[in-house]
Design an enzyme around this catalytic site. Sequence first.
Site, short mmCIF file in Angstrom:
data_model
loop_
_atom_site.label_atom_id
_atom_site.label_comp_id
_atom_site.label_asym_id
_atom_site.label_seq_id
_atom_site.Cartn_x
_atom_site.Cartn_y
_atom_site.Cartn_z
N THR A 80 71.22 83.18 -22.90
CA THR A 80 71.44 84.09 -21.79
C THR A 80 72.02 83.33 -20.61
OG1 THR A 80 69.16 83.76 -21.05
CG2 THR A 80 69.58 85.66 -22.47
N GLY A 83 71.28 79.72 -16.61
CA GLY A 83 70.98 78.30 -16.62
C GLY A 83 69.50 77.99 -16.49
N GLY A 222 53.66 62.99 -10.85
CA GLY A 222 54.76 63.25 -9.92
C GLY A 222 54.32 64.17 -8.81
N GLU A 245 50.93 60.06 -7.96
CA GLU A 245 52.26 59.81 -7.39
C GLU A 245 52.45 58.32 -7.16
OE1 GLU A 245 55.78 59.45 -5.78
OE2 GLU A 245 55.12 61.38 -6.62
N VAL A 279 51.16 55.38 -13.71
CA VAL A 279 50.63 55.65 -15.05
C VAL A 279 51.17 54.55 -15.97
CG1 VAL A 279 50.69 57.22 -17.03
CG2 VAL A 279 50.43 58.13 -14.71
N ALA A 310 56.35 65.37 -14.30
CA ALA A 310 57.30 65.93 -13.33
C ALA A 310 57.81 64.79 -12.46
CB ALA A 310 56.65 67.02 -12.49
N HIS A 484 57.07 91.14 17.42
CA HIS A 484 55.68 90.68 17.56
C HIS A 484 54.74 91.74 16.99
CE1 HIS A 484 52.07 88.96 19.41
NE2 HIS A 484 51.74 90.21 19.76
#
Length: 516
Positions: A80, A83, A222, A245, A279, A310, A484
């Site tokens: 499809t 992307g 990550g 991280e 890691v 990730a 507001h």
Amino acid sequence: MANTTSEMPNNDATRDPAKPRAETSNSAQAQGAAEKLVAGEPDHSDCDVVVIGAGPGGYTAAFRAADLGLKTILVERYGTLGGVCLNVGCIPSKALLHVGHIVDTAEQLRHQGVVFARPTIELDQLRDWKSGVVTKLTGGLAIMAGKRQVQTLSGWATFTGPHALKIQDEQGERSVTFKHAIIAAGSRPIVPAGMDLDDPRVMNSTDALELEEIPKRLLVIGGGIIGLEMATVYDALGSKVTVVELMDRIMPDADRDILRPFEKRIRARYENIFTGTRVTGMEAKEGGIKVSFEGSDAPARDLFDRVLVAAGRRPNGDRVNAAAAGLDMEQGFIPVDDQQRTGVAHIFAVGDITGPPMLAHKATHEGKVAAEIIAGHDSAFEATAIPSVAYTDPEVAWVGLTERSANEQGIRVEKSVFPWAASGRALAMSREEGMTKLLFDPDTGRVVGGAIVGVGAGDLIAEVAHAIEMGSTAPDIGLTVHPHPTLSETVALAAEVAEGTVTDLYVPRSDGVEAG
């Protein structure tokens, strides 16, 4: 083939939306552009423009080219259109983040005296709904391609020469010749050495969106935007989340003050957040994935039900056989100028494959520019600022200069901040942890950057981006009447802080005279 409207007066009131931003041209110019721009193309080509990749940059480029009267072919490796972004990225992740936000909101309402039962997660139904959102969007793209008479082909596209492609699919291969090409082949997840464990319990971001299960303990490797967004989803659905991280901070591109409310929230919710930690190994065990760490706060080893890797993305420049077309690459990226033109005059590139920032909204603007240049128009990608958004909870967004980047570049800026603790709308939502920050050029007074943390920050940051593009000053924003009570007025109030006219906060004047 879609045709542009014939000659129209060149003024804003009657401007044809099918014409480029930089100028208005008639359809004859558009239809003859390919012949004018390229020397040495084959006597016969299958199309004026072939676009490789149907993500946001690719389908935008293809549709714009068709609107400008060019015969266009769009090639997509997925079955499809859309992307990575529409099929396995931006859209499905935001659908799940919406669900997670609702779950969290229901939980927080107990503090206002509204108590819901603990939600039951029907994974199959949730997965089907998420897929339905994707199907609606990708189906819509197919309809628009048909209406524009854009020919769509499915398969992997690789160059076989400067004017030819080979497209490979399950049925075999076919060749396509072209006068111009636009490469929008995108990027793919990075899998660092030692983390490419052949086990379904080790996931990339695409796998994580499949929602095969809600693991009791999830490790996210990550602490960038993608990892933290998926951590937000799985935390809301019931997983105990640990984030690791390598850098000394999560989301390193954002300023620390903007990150503080977000980090405070997730440290209270997540099982662990380890920064400055590596890691060093993973091992598949019957009871989970055994992970080894190297870092001052992390344990030497721990066991997780699933691991999400990730660690960033890499461009797909190495997957299009660029050398066959005479293209140069730099670490997988294809260099382009501000017209999206590569080193080969008739070949253009847009999106992730051209370099950071790897963002869908950058790709769409680049796609339009490439199509317009091919059609013979005066166009260029000259964005002053491109927003970045983490759709976490709370959302974190920034655009233009950050304080960190200004310091690194030796650029002087002045800062004004409006805390959401003084926002009536934020208090009414029980989300007063947010803040809005603006950065100004001290010499001109113009807005040069801004950042927002809080609910809906990704929507609010657009106002700051527009202010930067228009060269707005603090009075321009502050004197613009905002509704507001809204969160949007925090942008105006931050501008009033800079001007010293704010009345929703008490800010002592710098000259020592007290002011409201």
